[in-house]
Design a protein around this motif. Structure first.
Motif, mmCIF file in Angstrom:
data_model
loop_
_atom_site.group_PDB
_atom_site.id
_atom_site.type_symbol
_atom_site.label_atom_id
_atom_site.label_comp_id
_atom_site.label_asym_id
_atom_site.label_seq_id
_atom_site.Cartn_x
_atom_site.Cartn_y
_atom_site.Cartn_z
ATOM 1 N N ALA A 1 55.243 88.894 5.326
ATOM 2 C CA ALA A 1 54.390 87.708 5.166
ATOM 3 C C ALA A 1 53.748 87.260 6.479
ATOM 4 O O ALA A 1 53.569 86.074 6.711
ATOM 5 N N LEU A 2 53.367 88.215 7.331
ATOM 6 C CA LEU A 2 52.780 87.854 8.620
ATOM 7 C C LEU A 2 51.430 87.169 8.435
ATOM 8 O O LEU A 2 51.106 86.205 9.139
ATOM 9 N N LEU A 3 50.622 87.652 7.511
ATOM 10 C CA LEU A 3 49.317 87.057 7.245
ATOM 11 C C LEU A 3 49.472 85.718 6.540
ATOM 12 O O LEU A 3 48.836 84.727 6.919
ATOM 13 N N LEU A 4 50.331 85.672 5.555
ATOM 14 C CA LEU A 4 50.547 84.467 4.764
ATOM 15 C C LEU A 4 51.067 83.318 5.618
ATOM 16 O O LEU A 4 50.544 82.195 5.561
ATOM 17 N N SER A 5 52.078 83.578 6.433
ATOM 18 C CA SER A 5 52.696 82.509 7.211
ATOM 19 C C SER A 5 51.749 81.928 8.249
ATOM 20 O O SER A 5 51.908 80.781 8.668
ATOM 21 N N GLY A 6 50.747 82.697 8.665
ATOM 22 C CA GLY A 6 49.787 82.191 9.625
ATOM 23 C C GLY A 6 48.585 81.522 8.989
ATOM 24 O O GLY A 6 47.718 81.002 9.692
ATOM 25 N N ASN A 7 48.530 81.510 7.644
ATOM 26 C CA ASN A 7 47.372 80.952 6.944
ATOM 27 C C ASN A 7 47.784 80.050 5.787
ATOM 28 O O ASN A 7 47.121 80.016 4.741
ATOM 29 N N LEU A 8 48.842 79.288 5.984
ATOM 30 C CA LEU A 8 49.331 78.428 4.905
ATOM 31 C C LEU A 8 48.310 77.365 4.520
ATOM 32 O O LEU A 8 48.194 76.992 3.349
#
Length: 442
Positions: free
Chosen positions: A324-331
Motif C-alpha cells: 500500500a505504498l501508493l495508497l498510504s501516500g494518497n489518502l
C-alpha cells in the motif's frame, strides 16, 4: 563506547557529496556504535573533512559502477562483530539506537544472521508517506555480502538462506532522501539505467531487475517503454509469490496505472492484469486504489466506491509495511473520490463521513469541504432557514475556528463554490462583522 567485545557494532556507509547529511548520519548512533566506516567514492565537497572530524575511519574508492562492490568494500574494513549499514540520508532515533546492543545480543544467542527494521520514507514536511522492511543490521560474517550492481541485496555467498529476525515492531529507520528529490532524479536516472542494463545482460530473465528497469522508464515519463519492461517482468515472475513481495507488487501496480491512465483507457484492457495481480497479492490495497481511480474518472461511482473501500479495508487490516505504498501516500485523494462518489450515488451520510476524514488532517483542502457542504445542503442550497444554517455551522465548528477570519473565509468561499447560496447569505450576516463585510464587499 564500552560494550561486550562480542557485540561490537560497526556502522558502515558509502558516500559522495553528502556534507548536508554526514553529521547527522554519524551522530545518531554515537552512544552505541563502536566504530564508523565511511567509504568515499569521489566527494568534491566537505564530506570527507566532516566525517574525519566526527571520528569516522574514512577510506577512498573510485566509484566502480556497482553498489554491491562498494558496500562490500566497506564491510571488508569493518572490525566489529555486527554491521549497521545505513545511507547518509538515513538515521535512527536515539531511542531505537539505544536498543541495538540488546538486539544484537538476542541475535547472537539465537544464531540469527540479521534483523529487519521498518524504513520510513519522509516527505518534505517530515511526514511518513510509505514504509517497508529492510535488512540493514547483520552479522559481520565473510559469508554475508551484497550482490547486484544496483538495488543490491544481502545474500549468503555459500547459497544458504539467511536467518533473519523480524525487528519491524521495534526498530525504525528514517529516510529523508525523497525530500527535494525532483532535482536529483534526472542525475541518478542515467547511472541507474547503465547499471541495470549490465545486470539484465547477465540475468535477462530476472523479474526483479526487469521491474526496476520499468521503474526507471516510468519515472522518466516513458510510459510505453515502461510497459514493455513491466510486462516482461510479469511473464518471468515465479508462479508463487511471497505475500509481501514489494518489488513484484509495485510492478503490477505501475503496469495497472499505465493501462488505466491513458486517454483511451478501457477497463477490459486492464482487467486481466488487475485480476492476476489481486490473485497474487490479495492484501495489496494499491491495486484497488488504482482501479477505484479509473472508475471514478470514467463515471462509474458505484464501482469506484467498491474498489476504494476495499483498498481502505486492506490498509486498515494489513498496514502499509511492504504494501500500500501508493495508497498510504494518497489518502486525501481516496477520501475525496469516495466523498464525490457517495454524493453522486446519493449516499449522503457516507459522503459526509469521508469528507470529514480528509478534513481531519487537511482542513484547508477545498474539495472535501465542498462535497461535505453539497451533501449537507442537497436540495436546500437556497434555503435561508436560520436553524439549518446554524446547525451546519455548529457542525463545522468541530473542524474550524469560527473566531478565526481565515477559517470563516475558507468556509465562506467554499460554500460559494458549492452553490450553497442560503448558507452564504447567512454566514455573511451572522458570522462576519460589519467592518469585515465592508472590507470583503459582502
Amino acid at each position: 563506547m564500552k560494550t561486550k567485545a562480542e557485540n561490537r557494532i560497526s556502522q558502515c556507509m558509502i558516500v559522495k557529496n553528502e556534507e548536508r547529511n554526514i553529521e547527522r548520519a554519524l551522530s545518531w548512533g554515537k552512544a552505541v556504535i563502536w566504530e564508523q566506516i565511511v567509504v568515499d567514492t569521489g566527494s568534491t565537497d566537505r564530506t570527507v573533512e566532516l566525517a574525519k572530524k566526527m571520528g569516522a575511519k574514512v577510506f577512498f574508492l573510485e566509484w566502480p559502477e556497482d553498489f554491491a562492490a562498494a558496500k562490500n568494500y566497506a564491510i571488508d574494513r569493518a572490525e566489529g562483530e555486527w554491521i549497521v549499514f545505513l545511507d547518509a540520508d538515513e538515521h535512527m532515533t536515539e531511542k531505537d539506537a539505544g536498543k541495538l546492543p540488546d538486539v544484537f545480543e538476542q541475535l547472537a544467542h539465537k544464531e540469527y544472521d540479521g534483523v529487519t527494521a521498518l524504513l520510513h520514507n519522509l516527505d518534505d514536511d517530515g511526514r511518513v508517506f510509505s514504509s517497508c522492511s529492510h535488512l540493514r543490521l547483520f552479522r559481520n560474517d565473510s559469508d554475508i555480502r551484497y550482490k547486484r550492481r544496483i538495488h543490491e541485496q544481502l545474500v549468503s555467498m555459500s547459497g544458504r538462506e539467511l536467518r533473519i529476525m523480524d525487528g519491524t515492531e521495534e526498530l525504525s529507520i528514517l529516510h529523508t532522501g525523497y525530500q527535494g528529490e525532483v532535482s536529483k532524479k534526472k542525475k541518478k536516472s542515467g547511472r541507474n539505467r547503465r547499471m541495470l542494463q549490465m545486470e539484465i545482460k547477465e540475468h535477462p530473465d530476472d523479474p526483479e531487475l526487469l521491474g526496476y528497469m520499468g521503474d526507471e522508464c516510468y519515472d522518466d515519463g516513458a510510459g510505453e517503454e515502461a510497459e514493455k519492461w513491466y510486462r516482461s517482468a510479469v511473464r518471468h515472475m515465479p508462479l508463487e509469490l511471497k505475500e509481501y513481495d514489494q518489488r513484484h507488487a509495485v510492478t503490477f501496480t505501475r503496469l495497472l496505472m499505465i493501462l488505466t491512465e491513458r486517454s483511451d483507457a478501457v477497463w477490459e484492457d486492464a482487467e486481466k492484469i488487475y485480476r492476476q495481480a489481486v490473485m497474487a497479492f490479495p492484501k495489496e490495497g494499491d491495486l484497488d486504489y488504482v482501479a477505484g481511480r479509473f472508475f471514478a474518472s470514467h463515471g462509474q461511482p458505484g464501482d469506484s466506491i467498491r474498489c476504494l473501500e476495499s483498498a481502505l479495508m486492506k490498509l486498515e487490516r494489513y498496514g502499509c509495511a511492504n504494501s500500500a505504498l501508493l495508497l498510504s501516500g494518497n489518502l486525501g485523494d481516496v477520501y475525496d473520490l469516495l466523498a464525490k462518489g457517495c454524493y453522486e450515488t446519493g449516499e449522503l451520510q457516507k459522503c459526509v463521513a469521508y469528507a470529514v476524514e480528509h478534513l481531519k488532517f487537511e482542513r484547508y483542502e477545498m474539495k472535501p469541504l465542498l462535497w461535505l457542504l453539497k451533501a449537507l445542503f442537497q436540495g436546500e442550497e437556497n434555503a435561508q432557514d436560520r436553524g439549518k444554517n446554524d446547525a451546519v455551522m455548529s457542525f463545522l465548528a468541530k473542524l474550524y475556528d469560527v473566531s478565526s477570519l481565515k477559517d470563516r473565509l475558507f468556509v465562506f468561499k467554499t460554500a460559494q463554490k458549492a452553490g450553497c447560496n442560503g448558507f452564504v447569505r447567512c454566514m455573511a450576516e451572522v458570522y462576519f462583522t460589519t467592518a469585515e463585510q465592508e472590507m470583503l464587499n459582502l
